[in-house]
Write a protein that holds these residues in place. Structure first.
Motif, mmCIF file in Angstrom:
data_model
loop_
_atom_site.group_PDB
_atom_site.id
_atom_site.type_symbol
_atom_site.label_atom_id
_atom_site.label_comp_id
_atom_site.label_asym_id
_atom_site.label_seq_id
_atom_site.Cartn_x
_atom_site.Cartn_y
_atom_site.Cartn_z
ATOM 1 N N GLN A 1 0.885 -1.176 0.038
ATOM 2 C CA GLN A 1 -0.170 -0.039 -0.142
ATOM 3 C C GLN A 1 0.922 1.112 -0.008
ATOM 4 O OE1 GLN A 1 -3.470 1.062 2.853
ATOM 5 N NE2 GLN A 1 -1.606 1.495 4.068
ATOM 6 N N GLU A 2 1.995 1.436 0.872
ATOM 7 C CA GLU A 2 2.849 2.404 0.832
ATOM 8 C C GLU A 2 3.632 2.503 -0.284
ATOM 9 O OE1 GLU A 2 2.860 5.678 2.845
ATOM 10 O OE2 GLU A 2 1.920 3.834 3.626
ATOM 11 N N ARG A 3 3.890 1.703 -1.033
ATOM 12 C CA ARG A 3 4.688 1.751 -2.162
ATOM 13 C C ARG A 3 3.725 2.329 -3.237
ATOM 14 N NH1 ARG A 3 8.665 -2.753 -5.218
ATOM 15 N NH2 ARG A 3 9.369 -1.296 -6.726
ATOM 16 N N ARG A 4 2.478 1.898 -3.414
ATOM 17 C CA ARG A 4 1.556 2.148 -4.296
ATOM 18 C C ARG A 4 1.284 3.724 -4.124
ATOM 19 N NH1 ARG A 4 -3.929 2.895 -4.207
ATOM 20 N NH2 ARG A 4 -4.086 1.962 -2.364
ATOM 21 N N LEU A 5 0.973 4.330 -2.996
ATOM 22 C CA LEU A 5 0.655 5.569 -2.582
ATOM 23 C C LEU A 5 2.182 6.726 -2.640
ATOM 24 C CD1 LEU A 5 -1.687 5.116 0.512
ATOM 25 C CD2 LEU A 5 -2.225 5.554 -1.800
ATOM 26 N N SER A 6 3.221 6.157 -2.669
ATOM 27 C CA SER A 6 4.338 6.979 -2.441
ATOM 28 C C SER A 6 4.629 7.908 -3.792
ATOM 29 C CB SER A 6 5.529 6.123 -2.050
ATOM 30 O OG SER A 6 6.778 7.109 -2.384
ATOM 31 N N ARG A 7 5.081 9.000 -3.640
ATOM 32 C CA ARG A 7 5.475 9.970 -4.870
ATOM 33 C C ARG A 7 6.666 9.313 -5.465
ATOM 34 N NH1 ARG A 7 4.504 15.817 -2.662
ATOM 35 N NH2 ARG A 7 1.969 15.740 -2.164
ATOM 36 N N GLU A 8 7.477 8.604 -4.699
ATOM 37 C CA GLU A 8 8.686 7.941 -5.707
ATOM 38 C C GLU A 8 8.762 6.514 -5.235
ATOM 39 O OE1 GLU A 8 11.729 9.994 -3.145
ATOM 40 O OE2 GLU A 8 10.994 9.515 -1.366
ATOM 41 N N PRO A 9 7.973 5.724 -5.642
ATOM 42 C CA PRO A 9 7.929 3.939 -5.458
ATOM 43 C C PRO A 9 9.350 3.483 -6.206
ATOM 44 C CG PRO A 9 6.445 4.925 -7.411
ATOM 45 C CD PRO A 9 6.785 6.030 -6.797
ATOM 46 N N GLU A 10 9.651 4.092 -7.080
ATOM 47 C CA GLU A 10 11.274 3.495 -7.534
ATOM 48 C C GLU A 10 12.268 3.430 -6.584
ATOM 49 O OE1 GLU A 10 11.287 7.825 -7.859
ATOM 50 O OE2 GLU A 10 9.863 6.469 -8.419
ATOM 51 N N ALA A 11 12.121 4.259 -5.493
ATOM 52 C CA ALA A 11 12.920 4.270 -4.411
ATOM 53 C C ALA A 11 12.720 3.082 -3.469
ATOM 54 C CB ALA A 11 12.873 5.582 -3.507
ATOM 55 N N PHE A 12 11.470 2.499 -3.486
ATOM 56 C CA PHE A 12 11.336 1.315 -2.565
ATOM 57 C C PHE A 12 12.405 0.067 -2.872
ATOM 58 C CE2 PHE A 12 7.919 3.874 -1.179
ATOM 59 C CZ PHE A 12 7.460 3.388 0.199
ATOM 60 N N GLY A 13 13.103 -0.397 -1.704
ATOM 61 C CA GLY A 13 13.717 -1.574 -2.034
ATOM 62 C C GLY A 13 15.116 -1.066 -2.256
ATOM 63 N N LYS A 14 15.371 0.271 -1.992
ATOM 64 C CA LYS A 14 16.730 0.858 -2.092
ATOM 65 C C LYS A 14 17.213 1.534 -0.900
ATOM 66 C CE LYS A 14 15.992 1.371 -7.145
ATOM 67 N NZ LYS A 14 16.317 2.367 -8.358
ATOM 68 N N GLY A 15 16.577 1.542 0.214
ATOM 69 C CA GLY A 15 16.562 2.219 1.402
ATOM 70 C C GLY A 15 15.736 3.326 1.787
ATOM 71 N N HIS A 16 14.293 3.184 1.439
ATOM 72 C CA HIS A 16 13.294 4.213 1.728
ATOM 73 C C HIS A 16 12.775 4.202 2.944
ATOM 74 C CE1 HIS A 16 10.182 6.869 1.237
ATOM 75 N NE2 HIS A 16 10.345 7.212 -0.174
ATOM 76 N N PRO A 17 12.896 5.216 3.848
ATOM 77 C CA PRO A 17 12.484 5.161 5.347
ATOM 78 C C PRO A 17 10.961 4.543 5.532
ATOM 79 C CG PRO A 17 13.648 6.996 5.078
ATOM 80 C CD PRO A 17 13.545 6.328 3.567
ATOM 81 N N ASP A 18 10.217 4.795 4.454
ATOM 82 C CA ASP A 18 8.838 4.436 4.560
ATOM 83 C C ASP A 18 8.640 3.081 4.497
ATOM 84 O OD1 ASP A 18 8.156 6.912 5.023
ATOM 85 O OD2 ASP A 18 7.291 7.396 2.833
#
Length: 501
Positions: A280-297
């Motif tokens: 859910q958080e990845r879908r709502l994020s403005r920078e989903p491409e940063a997930f999996g690379k060290g995003h605090p969210d």
């Protein structure tokens, strides 16, 4: 409830033994949760025998301290070593480990701790507010409703388990059958005992749980784990800017809401909650491409959901007497050992103990926050304990724990047998949770099903005449049959595609 909650809370704080067990349980939970391969369920299972001689209030305080702290402790090895300490921390490693590799391990652990604390608080609020309402409503339940609730719990677990829903359902059915081993409660006839004395009294819950979730994991890790210490990553800064945390409050609240809601659904568990929260958080994020690379969210959302699911999973246990997941199944075993039957009548017969549960959760989350933050720099040392030495120690603890229940070697044999069964399931990639849930819910289902049929003189229409029971039965059938319909539709679509060529 405040007329009993505040005195119980004050009693815990004024008792040096209770405070010592709170601190000790929190430290043990942090350590066990941080050791790869030792799940929260396993930690509770191997420590449960220590509570047999305690009063019920003291026992629940100690177990809740282990419960809450091990939930956060699982994120330690996930962030530092990319090895989840608990299954629910699998998602945390996706962004926590990249943060550690970037020299931000300290901040990642702080993010996880803060999110865990907020999630636990919101889960506790839901537990306090929703459980009495649901329990009061559940006092109108009769045998058909309780039978339907048990069936719904098994169906939900089959649906939520990894892999085939049909396979998980079959395993759950096997667990239900195993729950009938021993003397028939109505006729005293022996059922499936094979003329073995150790089966005449039935399969005891605690040895089975210790074997399935404790010894099986130990054996699996001893067969696979090299036991070599890993390199220590740089912790970097521990402090996180307050403004940064406040700017991410929506992420924490969304994760907490998902964890509470999903945790309250029988048999789903925290692993499902954290997966939904992360997606859910990845879908709502403005920078989903940063997930999996060290995003605090990517750390905040699953950890908030993980801890919030603690309160959520206690809701069906306290209100209906149905464990929300395998962890609360162990807690249910602890309550039964102390002569307490969770469910709607518990609120009427022993409101003081209900307050003890609430106070235990509150004190445990506070202790986890304080000790977790104080031990962040030392946390990495826990993950460097030689694995083989630790697992051998835990295996001995499993043997002692199974024997201590009734001082009966038959329980040890049962524990070893189910440890081997659990190992086989792990090797074959089969879920073990449905087997445990079937064993727990089987007697509930059988007793209430037989009583319902006796009341209706053998007519199954009793489940059609009661709206709640009918709704639960239909929901259970839908849960089991929907995957089959999906598979059938996929096959028909494939045939149409081939025909079109």
């Amino acid at each position: 409830m405040t007329d009993t909650f505040l005195p119980v809370l004050a009693g815990f704080l004024a008792n040096p033994l209770d405070l010592a067990l709170l601190v000790g349980g929190t430290l043990v939970g942090l350590v066990l949760g941080a050791i790869p391969g030792i799940s929260t369920t396993m930690a509770l299972a191997i420590l449960l025998p220590l509570t047999f001689a305690m009063e019920a209030d003291t026992a629940i305080l100690f177990l809740m301290a282990v419960f809450m702290s091990s939930v956060y402790g699982g994120s330690v090895s996930a962030i530092l070593l990319k090895i989840p300490g608990t299954p629910a921390s699998i998602v945390t490693q996706l962004d926590g480990y990249p943060m550690a590799r970037a020299g931000r391990a300290g901040q990642a652990l702080t993010y996880a701790l803060v999110a865990s604390t907020v999630g636990a608080i919101l889960g506790l609020l839901a537990l306090v507010v929703l459980t009495p309402v649901l329990a009061d409503y559940a006092t109108n339940f009769r045998s058909p409703e309780f039978a339907a609730v048990a069936l719904f719990g098994v169906a939900m677990l089959a649906f939520a388990s990894s892999g085939s829903t049909l396979v998980a359902g079959v395993i759950g059915f096997i667990g239900i059958v195993l729950g009938t081993v021993g003397f028939d409660p109505l006729t005293d006839a022996q059922r499936m005992t094979l003329d073995l004395p150790l089966l005449q009294s039935g399969l005891q819950l605690i040895p089975v749980i210790i074997g399935l979730f404790g010894l099986a994991e130990v054996l699996d890790n001893l067969l696979d784990h090299s036991g070599e210490p890993r390199a220590r990553p740089g912790l970097g800064r521990i402090a996180v800017p307050l403004g940064d945390l406040l700017s991410r409050w929506k992420t924490i609240l969304r994760g907490s809401a998902v964890g509470t809601f999903v945790g309250a659904i029988p048999a789903t568990g925290s692993a499902v909650a954290v997966s939904i929260a992360y997606a859910q958080e990845r879908r709502l994020s403005r920078e989903p491409e940063a997930f999996g690379k060290g995003h605090p969210d990517g750390v905040l959302a699953p950890e908030a959901a993980n801890s919030a699911s603690v309160g959520g999973s206690l809701i069906p246990l306290m209100a209906l007497g149905v464990p929300g997941d395998t962890i609360t199944a162990v807690l249910m075993g602890a309550l039964l050992i102390h002569g307490l039957a969770p469910g709607p009548l518990l609120f009427q017969n022993d409101p003081g103990f209900v307050s003890s549960v609430y106070a235990s959760v509150l004190l445990s989350l506070v202790a986890t926050l304080v000790l977790g933050f104080a031990l962040i720099r030392a946390a990495v040392l826990v993950t460097q304990i030689p694995a083989r030495l630790m697992y051998v120690f835990i295996a001995v603890f499993c043997l002692m724990g199974a024997f201590a229940i009734r001082n009966d070697m038959n329980d040890v044999y049962v524990m070893i047998a189910f440890g081997l069964v659990g190992l086989l399931f792990l090797r074959l990639g089969l879920p073990t949770a449905p087997l445990a849930f079937g064993l727990i819910l089987g007697p509930i289902l059988e007793e209430n099903l037989r009583r319902s049929l006796m009341l209706s003189r053998g007519s199954w229409s009793i489940f059609l005449d009661r709206p709640i029971a009918l709704a639960l039965v239909l929901a259970s059938l839908a849960i089991v049959l929907l995957p089959a319909f999906g598979w059938l539709r996929a096959r028909l679509r494939d045939r149409e595609v081939l025909a079109g060529r």
